[in-house]
Design a protein around this motif. Structure first.
Motif, PDB file in Angstrom:
ATOM      1  N   ASP A 159      28.106  31.493  35.337  1.00  0.00           N
ATOM      2  CA  ASP A 159      28.888  32.490  34.595  1.00  0.00           C
ATOM      3  C   ASP A 159      28.678  33.879  35.189  1.00  0.00           C
ATOM      4  O   ASP A 159      29.643  34.654  35.324  1.00  0.00           O
ATOM      5  CB  ASP A 159      28.504  32.488  33.117  1.00  0.00           C
ATOM      6  N   GLU A 160      27.438  34.208  35.520  1.00  0.00           N
ATOM      7  CA  GLU A 160      27.171  35.527  36.107  1.00  0.00           C
ATOM      8  C   GLU A 160      27.831  35.662  37.479  1.00  0.00           C
ATOM      9  O   GLU A 160      28.390  36.711  37.806  1.00  0.00           O
ATOM     10  CB  GLU A 160      25.675  35.775  36.227  1.00  0.00           C
ATOM     11  N   ILE A 161      27.749  34.615  38.279  1.00  0.00           N
ATOM     12  CA  ILE A 161      28.365  34.647  39.608  1.00  0.00           C
ATOM     13  C   ILE A 161      29.873  34.866  39.493  1.00  0.00           C
ATOM     14  O   ILE A 161      30.460  35.686  40.214  1.00  0.00           O
ATOM     15  CB  ILE A 161      28.057  33.348  40.362  1.00  0.00           C
ATOM     16  N   GLU A 162      30.513  34.156  38.589  1.00  0.00           N
ATOM     17  CA  GLU A 162      31.957  34.300  38.415  1.00  0.00           C
ATOM     18  C   GLU A 162      32.314  35.682  37.886  1.00  0.00           C
ATOM     19  O   GLU A 162      33.338  36.262  38.265  1.00  0.00           O
ATOM     20  CB  GLU A 162      32.472  33.195  37.493  1.00  0.00           C
ATOM     21  N   ASP A 163      31.449  36.240  37.028  1.00  0.00           N
ATOM     22  CA  ASP A 163      31.687  37.594  36.526  1.00  0.00           C
ATOM     23  C   ASP A 163      31.548  38.623  37.640  1.00  0.00           C
ATOM     24  O   ASP A 163      32.348  39.571  37.739  1.00  0.00           O
ATOM     25  CB  ASP A 163      30.703  37.904  35.396  1.00  0.00           C
ATOM     26  N   LEU A 164      30.541  38.451  38.500  1.00  0.00           N
ATOM     27  CA  LEU A 164      30.383  39.351  39.648  1.00  0.00           C
ATOM     28  C   LEU A 164      31.609  39.295  40.555  1.00  0.00           C
ATOM     29  O   LEU A 164      32.060  40.327  41.062  1.00  0.00           O
ATOM     30  CB  LEU A 164      29.126  38.979  40.432  1.00  0.00           C
ATOM     31  N   ALA A 165      32.140  38.099  40.757  1.00  0.00           N
ATOM     32  CA  ALA A 165      33.321  37.949  41.596  1.00  0.00           C
ATOM     33  C   ALA A 165      34.529  38.656  40.984  1.00  0.00           C
ATOM     34  O   ALA A 165      35.329  39.272  41.699  1.00  0.00           O
ATOM     35  CB  ALA A 165      33.621  36.471  41.810  1.00  0.00           C
ATOM     36  N   ARG A 166      34.660  38.577  39.665  1.00  0.00           N
ATOM     37  CA  ARG A 166      35.793  39.228  38.991  1.00  0.00           C
ATOM     38  C   ARG A 166      35.693  40.750  39.075  1.00  0.00           C
ATOM     39  O   ARG A 166      36.710  41.445  39.163  1.00  0.00           O
ATOM     40  CB  ARG A 166      35.853  38.795  37.525  1.00  0.00           C
ATOM     41  N   ARG A 167      34.466  41.259  39.012  1.00  0.00           N
ATOM     42  CA  ARG A 167      34.279  42.714  38.954  1.00  0.00           C
ATOM     43  C   ARG A 167      34.265  43.379  40.323  1.00  0.00           C
ATOM     44  O   ARG A 167      34.218  44.609  40.411  1.00  0.00           O
ATOM     45  CB  ARG A 167      32.980  43.042  38.210  1.00  0.00           C
ATOM     46  N   ASN A 168      34.306  42.581  41.379  1.00  0.00           N
ATOM     47  CA  ASN A 168      34.272  43.125  42.731  1.00  0.00           C
ATOM     48  C   ASN A 168      35.435  42.570  43.537  1.00  0.00           C
ATOM     49  O   ASN A 168      36.148  41.681  43.098  1.00  0.00           O
ATOM     50  CB  ASN A 168      32.942  42.772  43.395  1.00  0.00           C
ATOM     51  N   GLY A 169      35.614  43.110  44.733  1.00  0.00           N
ATOM     52  CA  GLY A 169      36.681  42.632  45.596  1.00  0.00           C
ATOM     53  C   GLY A 169      37.500  43.779  46.147  1.00  0.00           C
ATOM     54  O   GLY A 169      37.191  44.957  45.936  1.00  0.00           O
ATOM     55  N   PRO A 170      38.558  43.453  46.861  1.00  0.00           N
ATOM     56  CA  PRO A 170      39.378  44.490  47.495  1.00  0.00           C
ATOM     57  C   PRO A 170      39.895  45.540  46.514  1.00  0.00           C
ATOM     58  O   PRO A 170      40.050  46.712  46.887  1.00  0.00           O
ATOM     59  CB  PRO A 170      40.530  43.684  48.104  1.00  0.00           C
ATOM     60  N   GLN A 171      40.136  45.134  45.263  1.00  0.00           N
ATOM     61  CA  GLN A 171      40.661  46.090  44.296  1.00  0.00           C
ATOM     62  C   GLN A 171      39.658  47.187  43.961  1.00  0.00           C
ATOM     63  O   GLN A 171      40.036  48.274  43.511  1.00  0.00           O
ATOM     64  CB  GLN A 171      41.110  45.370  43.007  1.00  0.00           C
ATOM     65  N   THR A 172      38.381  46.933  44.187  1.00  0.00           N
ATOM     66  CA  THR A 172      37.344  47.942  43.950  1.00  0.00           C
ATOM     67  C   THR A 172      36.739  48.449  45.257  1.00  0.00           C
ATOM     68  O   THR A 172      35.697  49.096  45.249  1.00  0.00           O
ATOM     69  CB  THR A 172      36.228  47.368  43.054  1.00  0.00           C
ATOM     70  N   HIS A 173      37.381  48.115  46.375  1.00  0.00           N
ATOM     71  CA  HIS A 173      36.920  48.534  47.701  1.00  0.00           C
ATOM     72  C   HIS A 173      35.518  48.015  47.998  1.00  0.00           C
ATOM     73  O   HIS A 173      34.700  48.686  48.627  1.00  0.00           O
ATOM     74  CB  HIS A 173      36.967  50.062  47.835  1.00  0.00           C
ATOM     75  N   THR A 174      35.243  46.799  47.518  1.00  0.00           N
ATOM     76  CA  THR A 174      33.977  46.138  47.798  1.00  0.00           C
ATOM     77  C   THR A 174      34.253  44.733  48.328  1.00  0.00           C
ATOM     78  O   THR A 174      35.399  44.281  48.359  1.00  0.00           O
ATOM     79  CB  THR A 174      33.098  46.042  46.534  1.00  0.00           C
ATOM     80  N   ALA A 175      33.191  44.059  48.728  1.00  0.00           N
ATOM     81  CA  ALA A 175      33.338  42.726  49.306  1.00  0.00           C
ATOM     82  C   ALA A 175      33.926  41.740  48.301  1.00  0.00           C
ATOM     83  O   ALA A 175      33.698  41.841  47.090  1.00  0.00           O
ATOM     84  CB  ALA A 175      31.983  42.218  49.795  1.00  0.00           C
ATOM     85  N   GLU A 176      34.653  40.781  48.821  1.00  0.00           N
ATOM     86  CA  GLU A 176      35.152  39.670  48.014  1.00  0.00           C
ATOM     87  C   GLU A 176      34.095  38.571  47.987  1.00  0.00           C
ATOM     88  O   GLU A 176      33.553  38.206  49.034  1.00  0.00           O
ATOM     89  CB  GLU A 176      36.447  39.136  48.607  1.00  0.00           C
ATOM     90  N   LEU A 177      33.775  38.055  46.815  1.00  0.00           N
ATOM     91  CA  LEU A 177      32.786  36.981  46.676  1.00  0.00           C
ATOM     92  C   LEU A 177      33.494  35.649  46.488  1.00  0.00           C
ATOM     93  O   LEU A 177      34.335  35.495  45.595  1.00  0.00           O
ATOM     94  CB  LEU A 177      31.869  37.242  45.480  1.00  0.00           C
ATOM     95  N   ARG A 178      33.139  34.689  47.334  1.00  0.00           N
ATOM     96  CA  ARG A 178      33.645  33.324  47.191  1.00  0.00           C
ATOM     97  C   ARG A 178      32.446  32.402  46.955  1.00  0.00           C
ATOM     98  O   ARG A 178      31.495  32.400  47.733  1.00  0.00           O
ATOM     99  CB  ARG A 178      34.411  32.902  48.445  1.00  0.00           C
ATOM    100  N   TYR A 179      32.527  31.631  45.895  1.00  0.00           N
ATOM    101  CA  TYR A 179      31.430  30.759  45.458  1.00  0.00           C
ATOM    102  C   TYR A 179      31.791  29.313  45.770  1.00  0.00           C
ATOM    103  O   TYR A 179      32.863  28.829  45.404  1.00  0.00           O
ATOM    104  CB  TYR A 179      31.221  30.953  43.955  1.00  0.00           C
ATOM    105  N   VAL A 180      30.886  28.633  46.482  1.00  0.00           N
ATOM    106  CA  VAL A 180      31.096  27.231  46.828  1.00  0.00           C
ATOM    107  C   VAL A 180      29.913  26.432  46.289  1.00  0.00           C
ATOM    108  O   VAL A 180      28.768  26.655  46.686  1.00  0.00           O
ATOM    109  CB  VAL A 180      31.207  27.027  48.356  1.00  0.00           C
TER     110      VAL A 180
END
Length: 257
Positions: free
Chosen positions: A158-179
């Motif tokens: 849940d925390e990993i998925e939340d971190l992925a939602r809160r970050n990414g290109p829209q916030t000018h930060t890295a995109e997180l992909r969880y495998v």
């Protein structure tokens, strides 16, 4: 660890069991203890005969958190973890005042992609890193790969998925992909097989939607010694040099026990 200036008694503030043999716990923090995400510290418990037993634990907590957080599996025949699993909030354990370890982001020169490969509780140092700003601003993409035996062992999801939602290109930060990969049963939204197998057959790259390359990829490996050994052999054979203090490379590794 006989010098009391090198450690102090701290209190358990929280224990959470993910599974009967898998748990997270938090403790109060020695005032002098500082650390870098990816490092570990020695924890101690008093045995019945009055002696002490010590084990090294990677931090899950970020360096600026008030309490320390750790992630543990219960080794049935172990001296330390079964005692730890019986503790309750308010119980005392010993925490050393100095952190150690080199599974830290400063081992790398800048690259485009950060790959975090873990088995089991080897996930701990990566959660600590992802709770800070550094990886999000240093890399364009982060690939977090967690391999476990059973789907129920996929903790912190849940925390990993939340971190992925809160970050990414829209916030000018890295995109997180969880495998996630599960080795002993079939589970939805996961791969089947060990990390080394998934690298060799291309399934990991396909699931991540990215290509591994010594030029662009910076890879961390943390988990059981067999996995670390096999992954090191595979990746060095593919051209990934192990990072050293004097000669930075694209690969950093650490055994979780």
């Amino acid at each position: 660890m006989s010098d009391p200036e090198k450690f102090s008694a701290q209190r358990i503030t929280q224990i959470k069991f993910w599974m009967p043999n898998l748990f997270t716990f938090k403790t109060t923090r020695p005032a002098s203890l500082t650390f870098t995400p990816g490092q570990f510290v020695r924890l101690g418990l008093h045995k019945e005969d009055g002696s002490e037993v010590w084990r090294a634990y990677s931090f899950v907590s970020a360096p600026d958190e008030e309490n320390l957080e750790f992630y543990s599996i219960v080794a049935p025949d172990g001296e330390f973890s079964p005692r730890l699993a019986r503790m309750r909030t308010g119980d005392e354990l010993l925490v050393a005042h100095t952190a150690f370890g080199f599974l830290t982001l400063d081992r790398f020169e800048d690259g485009r992609d950060l790959w975090l490969l873990a088995t089991g509780t080897g996930l701990a140092p990566y959660i600590s890193m992802l709770r800070t700003q550094e990886p999000w601003h240093r890399f364009e993409r982060i690939f977090l790969v967690h391999s476990v035996r059973l789907a129920a062992d996929l903790t912190y999801r849940d925390e990993i998925e939340d971190l992925a939602r809160r970050n990414g290109p829209q916030t000018h930060t890295a995109e997180l992909r969880y495998v996630a990969t599960v080795t002993r049963e079939k589970a939805p939204d996961t791969l089947g097989g060990r990390i080394t197998q998934l690298i060799e057959n291309g399934a990991l790259e396909q699931a991540a939607g990215a290509t591994l390359s010594p030029q662009h990829s910076r890879i961390m490996v943390c988990g059981n010694p067999e996995m670390v050994r096999d992954t090191r052999k595979l990746l060095t054979g593919m051209g990934y040099a192990v990072s050293r203090s004097a000669t930075p490379g694209p690969l950093a590794l650490e055994n979780q026990w």
